[in-house]
Design a protein around this motif. Structure first.
Motif, PDB file in Angstrom:
ATOM      1  N   TYR A 256      82.937  47.096  56.195  1.00  0.00           N
ATOM      2  CA  TYR A 256      81.934  46.105  56.567  1.00  0.00           C
ATOM      3  C   TYR A 256      80.757  46.138  55.599  1.00  0.00           C
ATOM      4  O   TYR A 256      80.598  47.067  54.807  1.00  0.00           O
ATOM      5  N   LEU A 257      79.909  45.124  55.679  1.00  0.00           N
ATOM      6  CA  LEU A 257      78.611  45.076  55.000  1.00  0.00           C
ATOM      7  C   LEU A 257      78.696  45.159  53.478  1.00  0.00           C
ATOM      8  O   LEU A 257      77.967  45.927  52.835  1.00  0.00           O
ATOM      9  N   LEU A 258      79.550  44.357  52.882  1.00  0.00           N
ATOM     10  CA  LEU A 258      79.606  44.270  51.421  1.00  0.00           C
ATOM     11  C   LEU A 258      78.230  43.894  50.879  1.00  0.00           C
ATOM     12  O   LEU A 258      77.637  42.906  51.323  1.00  0.00           O
ATOM     13  N   PRO A 259      77.664  44.671  49.936  1.00  0.00           N
ATOM     14  CA  PRO A 259      76.354  44.326  49.371  1.00  0.00           C
ATOM     15  C   PRO A 259      76.390  42.948  48.698  1.00  0.00           C
ATOM     16  O   PRO A 259      77.225  42.691  47.830  1.00  0.00           O
ATOM     17  N   ARG A 260      75.467  42.082  49.076  1.00  0.00           N
ATOM     18  CA  ARG A 260      75.479  40.710  48.566  1.00  0.00           C
ATOM     19  C   ARG A 260      74.976  40.603  47.130  1.00  0.00           C
ATOM     20  O   ARG A 260      75.130  39.561  46.495  1.00  0.00           O
ATOM     21  N   THR A 261      74.392  41.675  46.611  1.00  0.00           N
ATOM     22  CA  THR A 261      73.837  41.636  45.253  1.00  0.00           C
ATOM     23  C   THR A 261      74.798  42.169  44.194  1.00  0.00           C
ATOM     24  O   THR A 261      74.417  42.295  43.025  1.00  0.00           O
ATOM     25  N   LEU A 262      76.024  42.510  44.587  1.00  0.00           N
ATOM     26  CA  LEU A 262      76.997  42.982  43.595  1.00  0.00           C
ATOM     27  C   LEU A 262      77.298  41.868  42.590  1.00  0.00           C
ATOM     28  O   LEU A 262      77.560  40.729  42.964  1.00  0.00           O
ATOM     29  N   ARG A 263      77.259  42.221  41.311  1.00  0.00           N
ATOM     30  CA  ARG A 263      77.594  41.287  40.248  1.00  0.00           C
ATOM     31  C   ARG A 263      78.491  41.963  39.226  1.00  0.00           C
ATOM     32  O   ARG A 263      78.168  43.066  38.770  1.00  0.00           O
ATOM     33  N   PRO A 264      79.631  41.363  38.857  1.00  0.00           N
ATOM     34  CA  PRO A 264      80.108  40.085  39.397  1.00  0.00           C
ATOM     35  C   PRO A 264      80.487  40.217  40.860  1.00  0.00           C
ATOM     36  O   PRO A 264      80.870  41.304  41.314  1.00  0.00           O
ATOM     37  N   LYS A 265      80.408  39.116  41.580  1.00  0.00           N
ATOM     38  CA  LYS A 265      80.712  39.131  43.002  1.00  0.00           C
ATOM     39  C   LYS A 265      82.186  39.442  43.219  1.00  0.00           C
ATOM     40  O   LYS A 265      83.055  38.793  42.635  1.00  0.00           O
ATOM     41  N   PRO A 266      82.491  40.466  44.035  1.00  0.00           N
ATOM     42  CA  PRO A 266      83.904  40.800  44.288  1.00  0.00           C
ATOM     43  C   PRO A 266      84.661  39.628  44.920  1.00  0.00           C
ATOM     44  O   PRO A 266      84.094  38.851  45.684  1.00  0.00           O
ATOM     45  N   LYS A 267      85.922  39.530  44.591  1.00  0.00           N
ATOM     46  CA  LYS A 267      86.749  38.462  45.162  1.00  0.00           C
ATOM     47  C   LYS A 267      86.984  38.689  46.649  1.00  0.00           C
ATOM     48  O   LYS A 267      87.144  37.740  47.411  1.00  0.00           O
ATOM     49  N   SER A 268      87.029  39.950  47.056  1.00  0.00           N
ATOM     50  CA  SER A 268      87.268  40.291  48.456  1.00  0.00           C
ATOM     51  C   SER A 268      85.948  40.592  49.166  1.00  0.00           C
ATOM     52  O   SER A 268      85.004  41.113  48.563  1.00  0.00           O
ATOM     53  N   SER A 269      85.905  40.273  50.457  1.00  0.00           N
ATOM     54  CA  SER A 269      84.725  40.599  51.266  1.00  0.00           C
ATOM     55  C   SER A 269      84.756  42.048  51.750  1.00  0.00           C
ATOM     56  O   SER A 269      83.818  42.503  52.407  1.00  0.00           O
ATOM     57  N   ARG A 270      85.802  42.763  51.419  1.00  0.00           N
ATOM     58  CA  ARG A 270      85.944  44.151  51.857  1.00  0.00           C
ATOM     59  C   ARG A 270      84.978  45.049  51.094  1.00  0.00           C
ATOM     60  O   ARG A 270      85.006  45.132  49.880  1.00  0.00           O
ATOM     61  N   ASN A 271      84.143  45.739  51.829  1.00  0.00           N
ATOM     62  CA  ASN A 271      83.254  46.711  51.204  1.00  0.00           C
ATOM     63  C   ASN A 271      84.054  47.972  50.884  1.00  0.00           C
ATOM     64  O   ASN A 271      85.005  48.317  51.583  1.00  0.00           O
ATOM     65  N   LEU A 272      83.647  48.669  49.810  1.00  0.00           N
ATOM     66  CA  LEU A 272      84.362  49.857  49.343  1.00  0.00           C
ATOM     67  C   LEU A 272      83.381  50.999  49.095  1.00  0.00           C
ATOM     68  O   LEU A 272      82.234  50.764  48.699  1.00  0.00           O
ATOM     69  N   PRO A 273      83.835  52.241  49.268  1.00  0.00           N
ATOM     70  CA  PRO A 273      82.934  53.369  49.006  1.00  0.00           C
ATOM     71  C   PRO A 273      82.487  53.460  47.555  1.00  0.00           C
ATOM     72  O   PRO A 273      81.437  54.042  47.268  1.00  0.00           O
ATOM     73  N   GLN A 274      83.242  52.886  46.636  1.00  0.00           N
ATOM     74  CA  GLN A 274      82.838  52.911  45.225  1.00  0.00           C
ATOM     75  C   GLN A 274      81.559  52.102  44.972  1.00  0.00           C
ATOM     76  O   GLN A 274      80.952  52.213  43.906  1.00  0.00           O
ATOM     77  N   TYR A 275      81.146  51.308  45.959  1.00  0.00           N
ATOM     78  CA  TYR A 275      79.905  50.537  45.826  1.00  0.00           C
ATOM     79  C   TYR A 275      78.687  51.334  46.279  1.00  0.00           C
ATOM     80  O   TYR A 275      77.559  50.825  46.239  1.00  0.00           O
ATOM     81  N   LEU A 276      78.873  52.569  46.717  1.00  0.00           N
ATOM     82  CA  LEU A 276      77.739  53.374  47.185  1.00  0.00           C
ATOM     83  C   LEU A 276      76.662  53.535  46.110  1.00  0.00           C
ATOM     84  O   LEU A 276      75.472  53.478  46.434  1.00  0.00           O
ATOM     85  N   PRO A 277      77.011  53.730  44.813  1.00  0.00           N
ATOM     86  CA  PRO A 277      75.955  53.818  43.807  1.00  0.00           C
ATOM     87  C   PRO A 277      75.076  52.569  43.746  1.00  0.00           C
ATOM     88  O   PRO A 277      73.863  52.669  43.483  1.00  0.00           O
ATOM     89  N   HIS A 278      75.655  51.408  43.982  1.00  0.00           N
ATOM     90  CA  HIS A 278      74.882  50.166  43.983  1.00  0.00           C
ATOM     91  C   HIS A 278      73.872  50.170  45.134  1.00  0.00           C
ATOM     92  O   HIS A 278      72.709  49.777  44.954  1.00  0.00           O
ATOM     93  N   ILE A 279      74.314  50.623  46.301  1.00  0.00           N
ATOM     94  CA  ILE A 279      73.419  50.718  47.452  1.00  0.00           C
ATOM     95  C   ILE A 279      72.315  51.738  47.180  1.00  0.00           C
ATOM     96  O   ILE A 279      71.138  51.504  47.467  1.00  0.00           O
ATOM     97  N   ALA A 280      72.705  52.871  46.606  1.00  0.00           N
ATOM     98  CA  ALA A 280      71.718  53.909  46.277  1.00  0.00           C
ATOM     99  C   ALA A 280      70.660  53.375  45.310  1.00  0.00           C
ATOM    100  O   ALA A 280      69.471  53.677  45.451  1.00  0.00           O
ATOM    101  N   GLN A 281      71.087  52.588  44.346  1.00  0.00           N
ATOM    102  CA  GLN A 281      70.136  52.019  43.383  1.00  0.00           C
ATOM    103  C   GLN A 281      69.153  51.077  44.075  1.00  0.00           C
ATOM    104  O   GLN A 281      67.944  51.101  43.794  1.00  0.00           O
ATOM    105  N   ALA A 282      69.657  50.260  45.002  1.00  0.00           N
ATOM    106  CA  ALA A 282      68.778  49.342  45.733  1.00  0.00           C
ATOM    107  C   ALA A 282      67.758  50.112  46.562  1.00  0.00           C
ATOM    108  O   ALA A 282      66.577  49.721  46.637  1.00  0.00           O
ATOM    109  N   ILE A 283      68.185  51.199  47.179  1.00  0.00           N
ATOM    110  CA  ILE A 283      67.268  52.015  47.977  1.00  0.00           C
ATOM    111  C   ILE A 283      66.244  52.696  47.069  1.00  0.00           C
ATOM    112  O   ILE A 283      65.039  52.734  47.375  1.00  0.00           O
ATOM    113  N   ALA A 284      66.711  53.243  45.957  1.00  0.00           N
ATOM    114  CA  ALA A 284      65.805  53.903  45.021  1.00  0.00           C
ATOM    115  C   ALA A 284      64.757  52.925  44.502  1.00  0.00           C
ATOM    116  O   ALA A 284      63.557  53.258  44.413  1.00  0.00           O
TER     117      ALA A 284
END
Length: 259
Positions: free
Chosen positions: A207-235
């Motif tokens: 759930y909760l695919l980050p909407r700021t991922l670029r390029p935008k993933p083709k799938s709406s499935r969120n993945l643990p490999q996107y955790l660094p992107h979330i960490a960057q947004a929080i930082a």
């Protein structure tokens, strides 16, 4: 970095679960907590974690959506899971007065029973709350001083909600909701208030695919490999260096779950 909340037993991972785990490792995710939401999912989470020792861990419990499914035998089976060394917390438990998939009195009772068990077993609790702050606090507060630790995962509330939970000495899990320009902008201010030693990060995938991922993933499935992107947004929101945030949250997660 450690993903403290991932629904890795979800059917959306059935076709490529091993690949998803491998890609998370390649992305720098050093550990993941697989969420148990009912008895069957908790058993599956524990079994999966056993296949990846010292990398995957599990929680076991009953989500408020599933509270209506609980019987006395549920607790007997969950106790066996909580005795396993790789099952690290009671939950996902709590209240959800938004969807109301289980009647509220049953949600209340099942939440309280899990708090009692967490106190007895001296395990941390992994909690969910949606549109139920006052009742959630009423139930949790009498147990808080006897619990070893407690985290409200996937926090999406307002600053007043956050202050109330920090006053209860809760840890706070932040997801890619912070990347949502429609619903998550308030979190960019709220996360500044979370003490370093009480902040943890998570994907809550699929759930909760980050909407700021670029390029935008083709799938709406969120993945643990996107955790660094979330960490960057929080930082960025906290005005911290990414490396410092990752180090702090990983240390906090290891301490919280006794990893």
């Amino acid at each position: 970095m450690i993903d403290i909340g991932i629904n890795l037993t979800n059917k959306r991972f059935d076709k490529d679960r091993a690949q998803v785990i491998a890609q998370a490792q390649e992305a720098g995710v050093t550990g993941m907590m697989v969420t148990g939401t009912n008895l069957a999912e908790s058993q599956a989470a524990a079994e999966l974690a056993a296949e990846y020792p010292d990398y995957l861990y599990a929680t076991a419990g009953v989500h408020p959506h599933d509270a209506i499914s609980v019987s006395e035998s549920t607790w007997v089976s969950l106790r066996k899971l909580w005795a396993l060394p790789h099952v690290k917390a009671v939950g996902e438990c709590g209240l959800d007065y938004n969807r109301d998939f289980s009647p509220r009195p049953i949600q209340d009772n099942v939440f309280e029973q899990q708090l009692e068990l967490a106190v007895e077993l001296q395990l941390p609790v992994f909690m969910h709350e949606r549109d139920a702050r006052a009742r959630f606090i009423d139930i949790l507060k009498p147990y808080r001083d006897r619990l070893p630790a407690a985290v409200l995962h996937c926090f999406t509330g307002e600053v007043d909600d956050l202050k109330a939970y920090l006053d209860l000495d809760l840890h706070i899990g932040i997801t890619g909701w912070i990347c949502d320009e429609r619903r998550g902008l308030h979190l960019q201010q709220a996360v500044k208030l979370i003490p370093d030693d009480r902040l943890m990060i998570e994907t809550d995938s699929p759930y909760l695919l980050p909407r700021t991922l670029r390029p935008k993933p083709k799938s709406s499935r969120n993945l643990p490999q996107y955790l660094p992107h979330i960490a960057q947004a929080i930082a960025d929101a906290r005005g911290q260096r990414l490396a410092a945030l990752i180090e702090q949250t990983a240390a906090t997660s290891r301490r919280f779950f006794s990893l």
